[in-house]
Enzyme design. Structure first.
Site, PDB file in Angstrom:
ATOM      1  N   PRO A 296       0.994  -1.326   0.033  1.00  0.00           N
ATOM      2  CA  PRO A 296       0.096   0.001   0.029  1.00  0.00           C
ATOM      3  C   PRO A 296       0.969   1.209  -0.182  1.00  0.00           C
ATOM      4  O   PRO A 296       1.733   1.362   0.524  1.00  0.00           O
ATOM      5  CB  PRO A 296      -0.780  -0.119   1.374  1.00  0.00           C
ATOM      6  N   ARG A 298      -0.504   4.864  -1.737  1.00  0.00           N
ATOM      7  CA  ARG A 298      -1.510   5.979  -1.808  1.00  0.00           C
ATOM      8  C   ARG A 298      -2.481   5.806  -0.636  1.00  0.00           C
ATOM      9  O   ARG A 298      -2.950   6.708   0.042  1.00  0.00           O
ATOM     10  CB  ARG A 298      -2.175   5.960  -2.925  1.00  0.00           C
ATOM     11  N   CYS A 364       3.919  29.657 -14.994  1.00  0.00           N
ATOM     12  CA  CYS A 364       3.690  30.146 -16.449  1.00  0.00           C
ATOM     13  C   CYS A 364       3.291  29.026 -17.183  1.00  0.00           C
ATOM     14  O   CYS A 364       4.084  28.807 -18.254  1.00  0.00           O
ATOM     15  CB  CYS A 364       4.855  31.126 -16.969  1.00  0.00           C
ATOM     16  N   GLU A 365       2.294  28.329 -17.049  1.00  0.00           N
ATOM     17  CA  GLU A 365       1.821  27.217 -17.867  1.00  0.00           C
ATOM     18  C   GLU A 365       0.447  27.383 -17.613  1.00  0.00           C
ATOM     19  O   GLU A 365      -0.324  27.491 -16.657  1.00  0.00           O
ATOM     20  CB  GLU A 365       2.250  25.835 -17.157  1.00  0.00           C
TER      21      GLU A 365
END
Length: 442
Positions: A296, A298, A364-365
């Site tokens: 395990p 997540r 800046c995306e």
């Protein structure tokens, strides 16, 4: 809040008027997390700030341990989910091992006090040097994913005069019904080998004098919200195990992988109960009497984490209303990479009309977007928000894009807190860069 949220969050409720207008998914009615005031944490350590609940991780390890009672089982935390030293020390103290995929994760695990025999080494790209280091550290098992890797493992073990314990990672061609980029058990994925190829390995096992090929491994993906894919994959593995044993090949370990999902979207995600998950393992492997390994990652840490962030400003575009926050895609890449949903809530009181915002960061995306048309009570600059379920694949995937420092991390535990990672300085960020290159002519 109910269930595990109630054990972590506490404090005074919001006003009845606001509560009537806003569902739980848009308002954290309590400004505390595992007994610690989040507003004070944000003031003390700044934002963006990752906060982890030790109590939540502890409860999950203990609940999984209880569900496994009576089985010869080893929980190996998947370090890739979050490699924080403090989290690794916490799971080590609870008796868990580690599932690693690199030499760096090996070193982190060892430094956190996880002994080599409780470490399994997975991943398709183990180098000879990583294998050598792992063998010297006494790693308990290698999950092998290709014929070339098996040859390499055998050669390095022979060089060191030792025998490596190995499991074959089976690709069962089972659809985990999860995002394509975190699905690992289909035939077209890079992970594992077919039953036919694995069968040929066992037929040649005696040729590998320095590898004990005595285990099977399967991992079909991550963020799985149904038990059926686990059931199907384990049936394939157990059928192969029976075939191998009837042919005289002893199987001492089956690694069932990880992948159990969590609730990213409170109103929609319904992860299986861990006891039901273990019941599927018990049923599928009911005639197997060796060790069962679980990985395990997540599930252990995702819901134990929140990302505190402040509103920088609101920008009204010609078509959309943007809520610009100080957290960015370099702090939490999942929404940019996968279009992943994270619940985003006010911390403490909130008032005003409910409005729809595109919640974006300062990077800046255009991809630096956490949510689109997300409804929150009217926000203003300086408001504190919490992005939920960020304990996994947030800090571990973070970067310095736009020369942004890695954020600070804090652990909370029953009313106390501790800084477990300092906010990165610019000097630390550029420490490895050579500012005056020494050119070499050939």
């Amino acid at each position: 809040m109910a269930g595990e949220d109630a054990a972590r969050f506490g404090g005074p409720p919001c006003s009845p008027e606001i509560a009537a207008k806003m569902p739980d998914s848009r308002l954290m009615t309590a400004p505390t997390f595992d007994g610690v005031d989040l507003i004070e944490l944000a003031q003390r350590f700044g934002t963006p700030l990752q906060v982890y609940s030790a109590g939540d991780v502890r409860r999950r390890v203990q609940s999984l341990t209880r569900a496994l009672h009576g089985l010869d089982a080893l929980i190996c935390y998947a370090v890739k989910a979050n490699s924080s030293h403090a989290l690794l020390k916490l799971v080590a103290a609870l008796g868990a091992g580690a599932d690693i995929v690199s030499g760096g994760e090996l070193e982190r695990s060892l430094r956190a006090g996880i002994p080599g025999e409780r470490i399994v080494f997975s991943g398709v790209g183990k180098t000879a040097e990583e294998i050598r280091t792992a063998l010297r550290a006494g790693v308990g098992r290698f999950n092998v994913e290709s014929a070339d890797e098996l040859e390499c493992l055998s050669g390095v073990a022979r060089e060191l005069g030792t025998v490596a314990c190995a499991a074959v990672r089976i690709n069962p061609d089972v659809d985990a019904n999860t995002h394509a980029k975190i699905s690992t058990g289909r035939a077209e994925n890079k992970f594992g080998v077919s039953i036919d190829e694995a069968r040929s390995w066992f037929a040649q096992a005696r040729d590998f004098t320095h590898v004990a090929l005595n285990g099977l491994h399967v991992h079909i993906g991550s963020q799985i919200l149904s038990l059926e894919p686990f059931r199907q994959a384990l049936q394939v593995v157990d059928g192969f195990r029976r075939e191998l044993e009837s042919s005289g090949h002893a199987i001492s370990s089956i690694d069932v992988g990880g992948g159990l999902g969590v609730s990213y979207r409170a109103a929609q995600d319904s992860p299986p109960d861990v006891a039901d998950y273990v019941a599927v393992i018990r049923e599928a492997l009911r005639d197997f009497h060796g060790r069962i390994v679980l990985e395990p990652g997540r599930w252990l840490v995702a819901e134990a984490g929140i990302l505190l962030t402040r509103v920088i400003r609101i920008k009204q575009g010609s078509e959309r209303r943007f809520l610009i926050i100080d957290a960015a895609m370099n702090d939490l890449p999942r929404p940019s990479l996968y279009g992943a949903w994270h619940d985003i809530v006010h911390v403490g009181q909130a008032s005003g009309p409910v409005l729809a915002y595109d919640i974006v960061g300062p990077v800046c995306e255009t991809g630096d977007t956490f949510a689109q048309a997300r409804e929150l009570a009217e926000c203003k600059g300086g408001d504190l928000l919490a992005i939920k379920t960020t304990g996994a694949y947030s800090a571990s995937m973070a970067s310095n894009y736009n020369s942004r420092p890695l954020l600070a991390e804090v652990m909370v535990d029953g009313g106390r807190h501790a800084l477990i990672r300092q906010r990165q300085s610019l000097d630390a960020m550029i420490a490895d860069e050579v500012t005056t290159p020494q050119w070499i002519s050939e």
